[in-house]
Design an enzyme around this catalytic site. Sequence first.
Site, PDB file in Angstrom:
ATOM      1  N   LYS A 148     -11.016  -1.270   5.594  1.00 59.43           N
ATOM      2  CA  LYS A 148      -9.792  -0.840   6.415  1.00 59.43           C
ATOM      3  C   LYS A 148     -10.165  -0.472   7.840  1.00 59.43           C
ATOM      4  O   LYS A 148     -11.396   0.220   8.001  1.00 59.43           O
ATOM      5  CB  LYS A 148      -8.877   0.324   5.821  1.00 59.43           C
ATOM      6  N   ARG A 194       1.079   9.918   1.171  1.00 53.25           N
ATOM      7  CA  ARG A 194       1.797  11.175   2.300  1.00 53.25           C
ATOM      8  C   ARG A 194       3.072  11.672   1.836  1.00 53.25           C
ATOM      9  O   ARG A 194       3.407  12.586   2.436  1.00 53.25           O
ATOM     10  CB  ARG A 194       1.969  10.074   3.318  1.00 53.25           C
ATOM     11  N   THR A 201      -3.791   6.399   1.783  1.00 58.83           N
ATOM     12  CA  THR A 201      -3.912   7.729   2.026  1.00 58.83           C
ATOM     13  C   THR A 201      -4.429   8.652   0.967  1.00 58.83           C
ATOM     14  O   THR A 201      -3.986   9.539   0.761  1.00 58.83           O
ATOM     15  CB  THR A 201      -2.494   8.344   2.671  1.00 58.83           C
ATOM     16  N   GLU A 239       0.961  -1.027   0.075  1.00 55.44           N
ATOM     17  CA  GLU A 239      -0.084  -0.025   0.016  1.00 55.44           C
ATOM     18  C   GLU A 239       1.144   1.351   0.103  1.00 55.44           C
ATOM     19  O   GLU A 239       1.610   1.456   1.036  1.00 55.44           O
ATOM     20  CB  GLU A 239      -0.880   0.101   1.263  1.00 55.44           C
TER      21      GLU A 239
HETATM   22  C1  3PG Z   1      -2.019   3.451   8.140  1.00 55.48           C
HETATM   23  O1  3PG Z   1      -2.217   4.407   7.402  1.00 55.48           O
HETATM   24  O2  3PG Z   1      -2.574   2.407   7.541  1.00 55.48           O
HETATM   25  C2  3PG Z   1      -1.239   3.660   9.299  1.00 55.48           C
HETATM   26  O3  3PG Z   1      -0.552   4.875   9.313  1.00 55.48           O
HETATM   27  C3  3PG Z   1      -0.444   2.516   9.444  1.00 55.48           C
HETATM   28  O4  3PG Z   1      -0.167   2.409  11.039  1.00 55.48           O
HETATM   29  P1  3PG Z   1       1.037   2.097  11.721  1.00 55.48           P
HETATM   30  O5  3PG Z   1       2.238   3.092  11.061  1.00 55.48           O
HETATM   31  O6  3PG Z   1       0.970   2.272  13.282  1.00 55.48           O
HETATM   32  O7  3PG Z   1       1.625   1.040  11.171  1.00 55.48           O
END
Ligand code: 3PG
Length: 214
Positions: free
Chosen positions: A130, A46, A70, A42
């Site tokens: 999700k 960001r 994101t 994924e």
């Molecule tokens: C996401 O967008 O899925 C999360 O930021 C992942 O979370 P983590 O960094 O705590 O694994």
Amino acid sequence: MNEIEKRIQSIGVVPVIKLNNPERDAAPLAKALVEGGVPVAEVTFRAAGAEKAIKAMREAYPDMLVGAGTVLTISQVDEAIAAGAQFIVTPGMDPDLVAYCQKKDIAIFPGCTTPTDYHTAYKFGLEVLKFFPAEQSGGLAKIKAMSAPFPMFKVMPTGGISLKNLAEYAKTPIIAACGGSYMVTADLIDNQKWDEITDLCKQSVAIVKEARNA
Ligand code: 3PG
């Protein structure tokens, strides 16, 4: 479940990736994931250049499953699809984005944590959501509570998942796969620690396998 969802479920973990240097790191990162038994990514919007990373990964490993994360806007959905993304992940439940992805016939996993989110997802006929941010929203206890009125969904929790709590999540049948950045942290990627990433992926796959067979 559609074919993309089935493939994600069979892999069991989804690395959530932020690439600061997509030209340099996308292909070797894809190699590290594939060698670790995790042929899925994924790639989040960001960081600038997410679409370049998606394209590079798809070209380097055509059999790998590469999605965009994101995703906040329709134009990002378009960029992701143009780059070859096979699924879209949004941090929240945005009905406009879900409708647009369905129109474009691309798998969409909206971030859902409340009955209202789930209800909206139900109206769209989604099957896998999700669940974000998982730990901060109540973790497994909340996921289980939500499945009482909404048993039709499987979820991909992300947010606070690590090697420490992966087994607990993975052994729960409501969980399609667990997402996280712990195997692809900024330190690991920026310092090109590909072997460590491969090793973390292998450990994750082993934990999921054991948990599901327990
Ligand atoms: C996401 O967008 O899925 C999360 O930021 C992942 O979370 P983590 O960094 O705590 O694994």
